[in-house]
Design an enzyme around this catalytic site. Structure first.
Site, PDB file in Angstrom:
ATOM      1  N   GLU A 197      -6.209  -8.287   0.175  1.00 14.93           N
ATOM      2  CA  GLU A 197      -6.584  -8.226   1.591  1.00 14.93           C
ATOM      3  C   GLU A 197      -8.057  -7.914   1.728  1.00 14.93           C
ATOM      4  OE1 GLU A 197      -4.515  -5.287   3.839  1.00 14.93           O
ATOM      5  OE2 GLU A 197      -2.565  -5.799   3.017  1.00 14.93           O
TER       6      GLU A 197
ATOM      7  N   GLU B  65       0.820  -1.216   0.000  1.00 14.69           N
ATOM      8  CA  GLU B  65       0.000   0.000   0.000  1.00 14.69           C
ATOM      9  C   GLU B  65       0.857   1.271   0.000  1.00 14.69           C
ATOM     10  OE1 GLU B  65      -2.822  -0.214   3.222  1.00 14.69           O
ATOM     11  OE2 GLU B  65      -4.176  -1.451   2.044  1.00 14.69           O
TER      12      GLU B  65
HETATM   13  C1  GAL Z   1      -4.065  -2.695   5.161  1.00 20.84           C
HETATM   14  C2  GAL Z   1      -2.627  -3.114   5.304  1.00 20.84           C
HETATM   15  C3  GAL Z   1      -2.477  -4.302   6.224  1.00 20.84           C
HETATM   16  C4  GAL Z   1      -3.300  -4.128   7.468  1.00 20.84           C
HETATM   17  C5  GAL Z   1      -4.716  -3.890   7.067  1.00 20.84           C
HETATM   18  C6  GAL Z   1      -5.653  -3.729   8.220  1.00 20.84           C
HETATM   19  O1  GAL Z   1      -4.138  -1.358   4.852  1.00 20.84           O
HETATM   20  O2  GAL Z   1      -2.064  -3.397   4.063  1.00 20.84           O
HETATM   21  O3  GAL Z   1      -1.129  -4.465   6.547  1.00 20.84           O
HETATM   22  O4  GAL Z   1      -2.811  -3.034   8.169  1.00 20.84           O
HETATM   23  O5  GAL Z   1      -4.804  -2.724   6.309  1.00 20.84           O
HETATM   24  O6  GAL Z   1      -6.967  -3.516   7.784  1.00 20.84           O
END
Ligand code: GAL
Length: 656
Positions: A305, A153
């Site tokens: 994710e 990100e």
């Molecule tokens: C994303 C990030 C992850 C974790 C996640 C939590 O932005 O890539 O590492 O922090 O959010 O929701």
């Protein structure tokens, strides 16, 4: 070029970020047992492992990762290996303060969190390249490795001195001469003329409003610099493993990166999606990000994710009710995802995200979250052959552009109530509710394959983009544009007449007198609907007035115009009205919803030869689907009618 399919090998990939360095080794074995029982096929290792891999400058600790790569391979689980470069170890900031980013106020962003690196720092880039090189050399030949995940990100802005120097270089390359820069930035305004490149700064906090074109160029520069960091690491890993795809995960619909430009540099486009379980329109949000990511990928994409339960970065963090995670995961598949992954595998017990869910929650193996994780894994296995690699057809496109978004956000804007992503979302929602699957498109891209193209609100349009929209309509396409579109050129210079003359001609607008923004909660009555957010004082030329304003100062003036196949909406109709209007225009343009007569809250999406049905509500509903179908999930045959319960899903294939 390698692609997602090289990592998935024609299957749907399932898994998540795995951070074993947070756990004792005996848990690793337990994790593997659970992963296998849940049908996990892939883990992403190493995302935040820099201080574990390089505890002191130049040292390497690969032993633990060797063990894990081997363990994964022995258990048939593929590894997406991350470069750890989004969170430099504390020693880096301590020994090299030049690696730390600086905010617009001049405040240093210290270590102790993450993403505390300056994209322009030569020192940071040197360390990042070195660890990337060593990872690629060590694991490039490892049989568990399926894909590279660069950084995480990318999102850090930097207004510090090294960034200032890089900004000047970027500007010199773009403009060549100071005269050209002064002209593009309009520096005659407020005595801002530059007599030397060294006088130019990032848009650090000034006494009063900033030069908008300076800000716009700084946004372009920041996106480009972060992209340079990505490309540098990508090229290192590519040299070692030309056959393996490379990705970096986007934040969804995030302002900092021009994801159109970035996607061109990725083998796999991946994104992190976290709809709020408490958002009644969370399903639409999920659909929108899926549509956007698929369009960037121009094919299957990777959900890098999502959360199995609650996140911990909203004010109030709601868990996912039973069944919702499955529903939204399968919805992402319908919208083109070939990989369904999570942050993260096992919920942390320490650190800033210990209240953020994982596929294995604090409740453990018997917990509801893991049981649902298992169920989803089994269902993805079931769907895999039928779905992976297939295309999602769309007849409608939403035009979206980062540069226009950036220009729209300036200090001295007309209305701070206009929130660009919210406007785009309102238009996507209207089409989604009307049952259309939509692609997203960039303003300059060829559009002729779409029956309907909508431009929710693009304040800035380049000449090429204007010509492209005109060409699309002249070629027989139907275009619907939202308010305040085509006002500025690519330097954020207002076009003569307040709107590009070619567009005025296209929409049949004679003159544009004024923009009349509306306060929050204030509406304007129009023929048959209520407008929100914005209105415009227009005079129609060749256009027919489809709806007039019927209240306030603009009473009697045109609100919605139609000039042949080009429509202009000078206000944002409230949701139901926008939905109905776009449904009518789509129908006239020959664009058909996926299925008609769906109960409220039910979504239908086609992917390949499959028809996905989603009940986003909690009631039992009956959906009419002409013909006989097999439901791949339930294994049953359905004839004309499908029943869906709470958060129900059906994946139908026509019976022979
Ligand atoms: C994303 C990030 C992850 C974790 C996640 C939590 O932005 O890539 O590492 O922090 O959010 O929701």
């Amino acid at each position: 070029m390698p692609e997602l399919n090289d990592a998935t090998r024609g299957r749907l990939l399932y898994g998540g970020d795995y951070n074993p360095e947070q756990w004792p080794e005996e848990i690793w074995h337990e994790d593997l047992r659970l992963m296998k029982s849940a049908g996990v096929t892939s883990v992403t290792l190493g995302v935040f492992s820099w201080s574990t891999l390089e505890p002191k400058p130049g040292e390497r600790e690969f032993g633990w990762l060797d063990t894990l790569m081997d363990l994964m391979h022995d258990n048939g689980i593929g590894v997406v290996l991350a470069t750890p470069t989004s969170s430099p170890p504390p020693w880096m900031g301590r020994l090299h303060p030049d690696t730390l980013p600086v905010t617009e106020e001049g405040r240093t962003e210290w270590w102790g969190g993450r993403q505390h690196f300056s994209h322009s720092s030569a020192t940071y880039r040197r360390y990042a390249a070195a660890i990337t090189e060593d990872l690629a050399a060590r694991y490039g030949g490892h049989p568990a490795l399926t894909m590279w995940h660069i950084n995480n990100e990318y999102c850090t802005f930097d207004y510090g001195d090294e960034s200032a120097a890089a900004f000047r270089r970027w500007l010199r390359e773009k403009y060549g001469t100071l005269d050209a820069l002064n002209e593009a930035w309009g520096t005659a305004f407020w005595s801002q003329g530059y007599d030397t490149w060294d006088g130019i700064l990032p848009p650090r906090r000034p006494h009063y409003m900033r030069n908008p074109t300076q800000v716009l160029d700084f946004r372009r520069f920041t996106s480009d610099m972060l992209l340079e960091c990505y490309v540098a690491e990508r090229d290192i890993v590519r040299r070692h493993t030309p056959h393996l795809p490379v990705t970096t995960n986007f934040m969804p619909f995030w302002t900092g990166q021009d994801a159109w430009k970035w996607a061109e540099q990725e083998d796999v486009v991946s994104v992190d999606i976290y709809p709020d379980p408490a958002d009644g329109w969370g399903a639409q949000y999920n659909a929108m990000i899926g549509d956007m990511t698929r369009s960037q990928a121009r094919g299957p994409w990777m959900l890098m994710e999502q959360a199995a339960g609650p996140v911990n970065w909203r004010g109030v963090n709601h868990p996912k009710p039973r069944g919702l995670n499955r529903l939204w995961s399968l919805q992402s598949v319908a919208h083109g995802a070939d990989a369904i992954c999570y942050f993260q595998w096992r919920q942390s017990r320490q650190g800033a995200e210990k209240f953020h869910s994982g596929m294995v929650s604090h409740a453990g193996e018997q917990g509801r979250t893991f049981q649902e994780t298992k169920q989803l894994g089994a269902e993805l296995t079931l769907l895999s052959d039928a779905v992976a690699g297939s295309a999602v057809p769309a007849e409608v496109a939403v035009v979206h552009d980062w540069e226009s978004w950036w220009a729209d956000q300036q200090d001295g804007r007309i209305s701070s109530e206009v929130d660009y992503p919210a406007v785009v979302r309102a238009w996507h929602r209207a089409l989604w509710e009307a049952g259309h699957t939509t692609d997203f498109a960039r303003p300059e891209q060829e559009l002729s394959r779409y029956k309907l193209v909508v431009v929710p609100h693009l304040y800035l349009l380049t000449d090429a983009a204007v010509d492209n929209l005109v060409t699309y309509v002249r070629g027989g396409g139907t275009l619907v544009s939202g308010f305040h579109t085509g006002a500025a050129d690519e330097d954020d210079r207002i076009r003569a007449g307040g709107m590009d003359a070619r567009l005025r001609d296209l929409f049949g607008i004679a003159t544009l007198q004024e923009w009349w923004p509306l306060d929050a909660g204030v509406t304007v009555q129009c023929d048959g609907f209520v407008g929100t957010l914005w209105s415009e004082e227009l005079e129609a030329g060749s256009a027919e007035t489809v709806a007039h304003y019927r209240s306030g100062e603009l009473d009697g003036l045109p609100a919605v115009l139609r000039n042949g196949c080009a429509w202009y909406l000078s206000t944002l109709p409230e949701p139901g009205a926008l939905r109905d209007l776009l449904a009518r225009v789509a129908d006239r343009a020959g664009a058909r919803p996926v299925l008609t007569g769906l109960p409220a809250g039910v979504e239908a999406v086609r992917r390949g030869d499959l028809l996905f049905l989603f009940q986003h509500g909690r009631d039992k509903v009956t959906v009419s689907v002409p013909g006989r179908h097999h439901d791949l999930l339930s294994g049953s045959t359905v004839d004309g009618v499908v029943e869906l319960g709470r958060y129900g899903v059906a994946v139908l294939r026509k019976a022979a």
